[in-house]
Structures are given as C-alpha cells and as structure tokens.
Design a protein around this motif. Structure first.
Motif, PDB file in Angstrom:
ATOM      1  N   GLY A 106       0.046  21.314  -3.531  1.00 52.38           N
ATOM      2  CA  GLY A 106      -0.728  21.019  -4.725  1.00 52.38           C
ATOM      3  C   GLY A 106      -0.898  19.541  -5.013  1.00 52.38           C
ATOM      4  O   GLY A 106      -1.444  19.170  -6.045  1.00 52.38           O
ATOM      5  N   ARG A 107      -0.464  18.668  -4.106  1.00 52.23           N
ATOM      6  CA  ARG A 107      -0.550  17.225  -4.323  1.00 52.23           C
ATOM      7  C   ARG A 107      -1.360  16.583  -3.211  1.00 52.23           C
ATOM      8  O   ARG A 107      -1.245  16.963  -2.052  1.00 52.23           O
ATOM      9  CB  ARG A 107       0.851  16.619  -4.382  1.00 52.23           C
ATOM     10  CG  ARG A 107       0.878  15.147  -4.773  1.00 52.23           C
ATOM     11  CD  ARG A 107       2.297  14.611  -4.732  1.00 52.23           C
ATOM     12  NE  ARG A 107       2.352  13.203  -5.077  1.00 52.23           N
ATOM     13  CZ  ARG A 107       3.414  12.419  -4.909  1.00 52.23           C
ATOM     14  NH1 ARG A 107       4.527  12.938  -4.369  1.00 52.23           N
ATOM     15  NH2 ARG A 107       3.382  11.150  -5.237  1.00 52.23           N
ATOM     16  N   ARG A 108      -2.175  15.601  -3.558  1.00 51.26           N
ATOM     17  CA  ARG A 108      -3.017  14.915  -2.586  1.00 51.26           C
ATOM     18  C   ARG A 108      -2.250  13.754  -1.945  1.00 51.26           C
ATOM     19  O   ARG A 108      -1.698  12.899  -2.628  1.00 51.26           O
ATOM     20  CB  ARG A 108      -4.290  14.389  -3.257  1.00 51.26           C
ATOM     21  CG  ARG A 108      -5.231  13.622  -2.353  1.00 51.26           C
ATOM     22  CD  ARG A 108      -5.877  14.503  -1.299  1.00 51.26           C
ATOM     23  NE  ARG A 108      -6.738  15.536  -1.881  1.00 51.26           N
ATOM     24  CZ  ARG A 108      -7.438  16.391  -1.161  1.00 51.26           C
ATOM     25  NH1 ARG A 108      -7.347  16.368   0.175  1.00 51.26           N
ATOM     26  NH2 ARG A 108      -8.198  17.302  -1.745  1.00 51.26           N
ATOM     27  N   PHE A 109      -2.195  13.752  -0.615  1.00 53.60           N
ATOM     28  CA  PHE A 109      -1.546  12.683   0.144  1.00 53.60           C
ATOM     29  C   PHE A 109      -2.585  11.981   1.019  1.00 53.60           C
ATOM     30  O   PHE A 109      -3.581  12.591   1.431  1.00 53.60           O
ATOM     31  CB  PHE A 109      -0.447  13.243   1.055  1.00 53.60           C
ATOM     32  CG  PHE A 109       0.798  13.684   0.335  1.00 53.60           C
ATOM     33  CD1 PHE A 109       1.913  12.860   0.288  1.00 53.60           C
ATOM     34  CD2 PHE A 109       0.847  14.926  -0.297  1.00 53.60           C
ATOM     35  CE1 PHE A 109       3.058  13.272  -0.364  1.00 53.60           C
ATOM     36  CE2 PHE A 109       1.984  15.348  -0.952  1.00 53.60           C
ATOM     37  CZ  PHE A 109       3.099  14.516  -0.992  1.00 53.60           C
ATOM     38  N   VAL A 110      -2.329  10.724   1.322  1.00 59.93           N
ATOM     39  CA  VAL A 110      -3.144  10.028   2.307  1.00 59.93           C
ATOM     40  C   VAL A 110      -2.427  10.111   3.654  1.00 59.93           C
ATOM     41  O   VAL A 110      -1.198  10.210   3.714  1.00 59.93           O
ATOM     42  CB  VAL A 110      -3.380   8.556   1.929  1.00 59.93           C
ATOM     43  CG1 VAL A 110      -4.056   8.447   0.575  1.00 59.93           C
ATOM     44  CG2 VAL A 110      -2.091   7.748   1.933  1.00 59.93           C
ATOM     45  N   THR A 111      -3.201  10.096   4.719  1.00 61.96           N
ATOM     46  CA  THR A 111      -2.628  10.215   6.057  1.00 61.96           C
ATOM     47  C   THR A 111      -2.479   8.817   6.690  1.00 61.96           C
ATOM     48  O   THR A 111      -3.091   7.845   6.207  1.00 61.96           O
ATOM     49  CB  THR A 111      -3.529  11.068   6.961  1.00 61.96           C
ATOM     50  OG1 THR A 111      -4.755  10.359   7.190  1.00 61.96           O
ATOM     51  CG2 THR A 111      -3.830  12.409   6.303  1.00 61.96           C
ATOM     52  N   PRO A 112      -1.705   8.712   7.764  1.00 59.46           N
ATOM     53  CA  PRO A 112      -1.622   7.423   8.462  1.00 59.46           C
ATOM     54  C   PRO A 112      -2.978   6.915   8.949  1.00 59.46           C
ATOM     55  O   PRO A 112      -3.147   5.712   9.133  1.00 59.46           O
ATOM     56  CB  PRO A 112      -0.694   7.736   9.644  1.00 59.46           C
ATOM     57  CG  PRO A 112       0.141   8.878   9.172  1.00 59.46           C
ATOM     58  CD  PRO A 112      -0.759   9.699   8.309  1.00 59.46           C
ATOM     59  N   VAL A 167       0.838  -1.206   0.000  1.00 55.74           N
ATOM     60  CA  VAL A 167       0.000   0.000   0.000  1.00 55.74           C
ATOM     61  C   VAL A 167       0.870   1.252   0.000  1.00 55.74           C
ATOM     62  O   VAL A 167       0.617   2.204  -0.753  1.00 55.74           O
ATOM     63  CB  VAL A 167      -0.943   0.001   1.217  1.00 55.74           C
ATOM     64  CG1 VAL A 167      -1.680   1.335   1.321  1.00 55.74           C
ATOM     65  CG2 VAL A 167      -1.943  -1.150   1.121  1.00 55.74           C
ATOM     66  N   ARG A 168       1.905   1.257   0.827  1.00 53.44           N
ATOM     67  CA  ARG A 168       2.775   2.436   0.920  1.00 53.44           C
ATOM     68  C   ARG A 168       3.503   2.700  -0.399  1.00 53.44           C
ATOM     69  O   ARG A 168       3.762   3.861  -0.742  1.00 53.44           O
ATOM     70  CB  ARG A 168       3.790   2.251   2.051  1.00 53.44           C
ATOM     71  CG  ARG A 168       3.228   2.494   3.448  1.00 53.44           C
ATOM     72  CD  ARG A 168       4.357   2.528   4.465  1.00 53.44           C
ATOM     73  NE  ARG A 168       3.897   2.904   5.793  1.00 53.44           N
ATOM     74  CZ  ARG A 168       3.543   2.040   6.729  1.00 53.44           C
ATOM     75  NH1 ARG A 168       3.603   0.734   6.463  1.00 53.44           N
ATOM     76  NH2 ARG A 168       3.144   2.454   7.914  1.00 53.44           N
ATOM     77  N   ARG A 169       3.854   1.641  -1.115  1.00 52.24           N
ATOM     78  CA  ARG A 169       4.561   1.834  -2.384  1.00 52.24           C
ATOM     79  C   ARG A 169       3.668   2.444  -3.448  1.00 52.24           C
ATOM     80  O   ARG A 169       4.170   3.041  -4.414  1.00 52.24           O
ATOM     81  CB  ARG A 169       5.116   0.490  -2.885  1.00 52.24           C
ATOM     82  CG  ARG A 169       6.325  -0.013  -2.110  1.00 52.24           C
ATOM     83  CD  ARG A 169       7.023  -1.136  -2.845  1.00 52.24           C
ATOM     84  NE  ARG A 169       6.158  -2.276  -3.063  1.00 52.24           N
ATOM     85  CZ  ARG A 169       6.016  -3.288  -2.212  1.00 52.24           C
ATOM     86  NH1 ARG A 169       6.689  -3.278  -1.065  1.00 52.24           N
ATOM     87  NH2 ARG A 169       5.216  -4.301  -2.486  1.00 52.24           N
ATOM     88  N   HIS A 170       2.361   2.299  -3.305  1.00 50.04           N
ATOM     89  CA  HIS A 170       1.453   2.766  -4.342  1.00 50.04           C
ATOM     90  C   HIS A 170       0.635   3.986  -3.941  1.00 50.04           C
ATOM     91  O   HIS A 170      -0.143   4.506  -4.752  1.00 50.04           O
ATOM     92  CB  HIS A 170       0.509   1.628  -4.763  1.00 50.04           C
ATOM     93  CG  HIS A 170       1.194   0.508  -5.489  1.00 50.04           C
ATOM     94  ND1 HIS A 170       1.906  -0.481  -4.837  1.00 50.04           N
ATOM     95  CD2 HIS A 170       1.303   0.248  -6.828  1.00 50.04           C
ATOM     96  CE1 HIS A 170       2.397  -1.329  -5.732  1.00 50.04           C
ATOM     97  NE2 HIS A 170       2.050  -0.906  -6.937  1.00 50.04           N
TER      98      HIS A 170
END
Length: 332
Positions: free
Chosen positions: A186-192, A165-168
C-alpha cells in the motif's frame, strides 16, 4: 551567420525526431545492443555530424565550418568523459545490461535540455556583457586544474547527493524491470532505476558547466553551439556499448581534456582582452595588440591533443598488461 527562426525550429524539430525514433526503435524494448548494431549507428551519427559540418562550411563559409568542427570535437571528447562517469554510475547501481539503454537515453535527453538552457543563457550574456569572456576563461582554467588533479573513480552512487536523495525517498532494494516506482504494502516506493536516472541527471548538470563555456570559447554562434552539442550527444548511447571496455583504457583522457579546457580558457582570456570594456583594465579600451587564436589552430590543437591522449593511454595500458603478464607466474 544568418539563422532565421524557421531554421531554428526545423533544427530543433529534427533533433527531437531523432531522439523519438531512437526511443521507439531501440530503447522501448529492453535489450543489450550487439557490437554490430552499436558500430553501425555510431558510424551513422558521426558521419551525419561530419556531413552537417561540411554543409555549414559550404553554405556559411569555412570559418564557421571550422568553428563547428572544433566545437564538435571538443564536445565529443567531453561526452566520452561523461560516458566514463556513466559507466561508474551503472556499476554502482548494478543496473542490468538490458535496462542500461533506457537510463542512457533519458540521461542524454536531460543533458541536451540542460545544455540548451545553458546555451541560451550564455548567448544572452555574451551579447550584452563582453566581460563574461573573462568569467568563462577563468572558469575553464579552474575546471582544467580540477580535471587534471581531481579526476578519480569515486562512486557517484554513494556520494553525498545520492545520500540526500535516499534520505528523502523510500527506495526498494531490488529492480522491478525498468519501472521507476512500485507499490508495496500500500506504499509507493522508488526503484534503483529512478535513483540511477537522478544521478545521471545531476552529473549532466555538472558536466554542462564546463561544456558550454568551452564551446563558447571556440565560437560565439549559438546555432553552432547547439548543433555541435546535439550531434555530440547523438549516438552517445551506442558509443557507450561500443567502447565500454575501451573506456577503462583511456587513462589519460582526463589529462587530455584538462589541456583542451586550459587552452580554450587562455583563448577566451585573450579574446576578452582584445574586446575589453572593463574600466579598470587599460582604461576600458581594448588591448588590440593581444592576438586572437585562429580557429584553424584551435581545431589542430584539439584534434592533436585528443589523438595524443588516446594513443598514450592505449600504449600505457598495453605496457601495464604486458608487465603484469611477465610477472604473473604460470599456474598451469
């Protein structure tokens, strides 16, 4: 049991209603529940589950009532094992205490949905293929062995699935409240937080594999299977905060569950022989001399196993702590 579509619809609607109430009354506002709050709601849901079982026995007969109680006990014990893994996940992802309710709530809802799917598939298989009892029985014996010898404290947060999951997915290093995603530069990140929910959902899928065959070894009534699972999951969030410290003391829980799974696996294989239709076993004829395990014996065995595992666990951890106190030098 004669369960009409309207009873099914009402049961599902009430179950959804409980979880919706849980979310808006307790989970939406981030906070760590007090011991008193957790104890009250745990007692409420356990009492409700027991009252429902009495209702099944009074309305449909105590054979079905006994099947419900045996199923509920088994699913509750397996759910407590889930809690232990959830505790490891929360620690691995360092989830702040005030946000753990949300993770648990989402995880429990995912578990109920997955188990609902497994229940429907299992009911269809049992209705059309009696040989599935052989499959379920063998699966439970394998799972019992794995539960007994492979139950460890490995961190699911660092497992291969989460590595994939972390790699993708681009992941932030820090929490942003209870948000699942955040925009940075300007980029969408997921949180822990989202990673934790994904991990919990994956764990729910794994646990459903042993949960559903286990209860189908105690009853073939899909309604009992569903309600026992629903009641076992209700109040699980409060139970997590109530017995969080106790979980680490249940050192023999895995072995107790292994014994229960093995017992139900053997029970399923005996039932499969009793209703056998496979042509290469006894010419496709049932082996009627193979005894069926009565539900009262199943209920007694499951309850006694859980009690013995709990008492033995608490005694061992108490003795270990006493030995540690004796051998620890007084630093005063």
């Amino acid at each position: 049991m004669n369960i009409t579509p309207s009873i099914w619809a009402l049961t599902i609607a009430v179950t959804i209603g409980f979880f919706v109430y849980e979310f808006f009354a307790h989970v939406r506002r981030p906070h760590e529940p007090t011991i008193g709050e957790s104890a009250r709601w745990s007692a409420f849901y356990i009492g409700l589950a027991l009252l429902f079982g009495v209702g099944i026995g009074a309305v449909s007969g105590w054979t079905y009532g006994g099947e419900y109680f045996a199923g509920y006990l088994t699913e509750k014990a397996l759910s407590v094992d889930n809690l232990f893994v959830f505790l490891i996940v929360m620690s691995g992802f360092a989830v702040p205490k005030i946000y753990q309710q949300k993770v648990l709530m989402i995880g429990i809802v995912i578990a109920l949905i997955l188990r609902g799917i497994f229940i429907a598939v299992g009911a269809a298989l049992i209705e059309n293929f009696s040989w599935v009892f052989y499959l379920f029985g063998a699966l439970l014996l394998v799972l019992a062995y794995r539960q007994a010898v492979s139950h460890d404290d490995s961190d699911p947060a660092q497992g291969r699935f989460m590595g994939f999951v972390r790699r993708h997915l681009p992941v932030t290093d820090e929490y942003h409240g209870d948000r699942l995603t955040v925009r940075k530069s300007g980029r969408r990140f997921v949180t822990p937080m989202l990673l934790t929910i994904i991990a919990v959902g994956f764990i729910d899928l794994v646990f459903a594999v042993d949960s559903i065959p286990a209860i189908y070894g105690l009853t073939q009534e899909a309604y009992i299977v569903f309600t026992a699972n629903a009641f076992a999951l209700m109040g699980l969030r409060q139970l997590y905060f109530l017995i969080g410290g106790l979980l680490e003391r249940l050192v023999y829980l895995a072995q107790g569950l292994a014994v229960i799974l093995a017992f139900i696996g053997v029970k399923l294989l005996m039932h499969a022989l009793h209703v056998n239709e496979l042509p290469f076993i006894n010419g496709g004829e049932p082996l009627l001399w193979v005894p069926e395990v009565p539900i009262w014996l199943s209920l007694l065995f499951i309850g006694a196993t859980i009690a013995v595992a709990t008492v033995a666990s608490l005694r061992k951890t108490r003795n270990d702590r006493n030995r540690l106190d004796v051998h620890t030098p007084d630093e005063r």
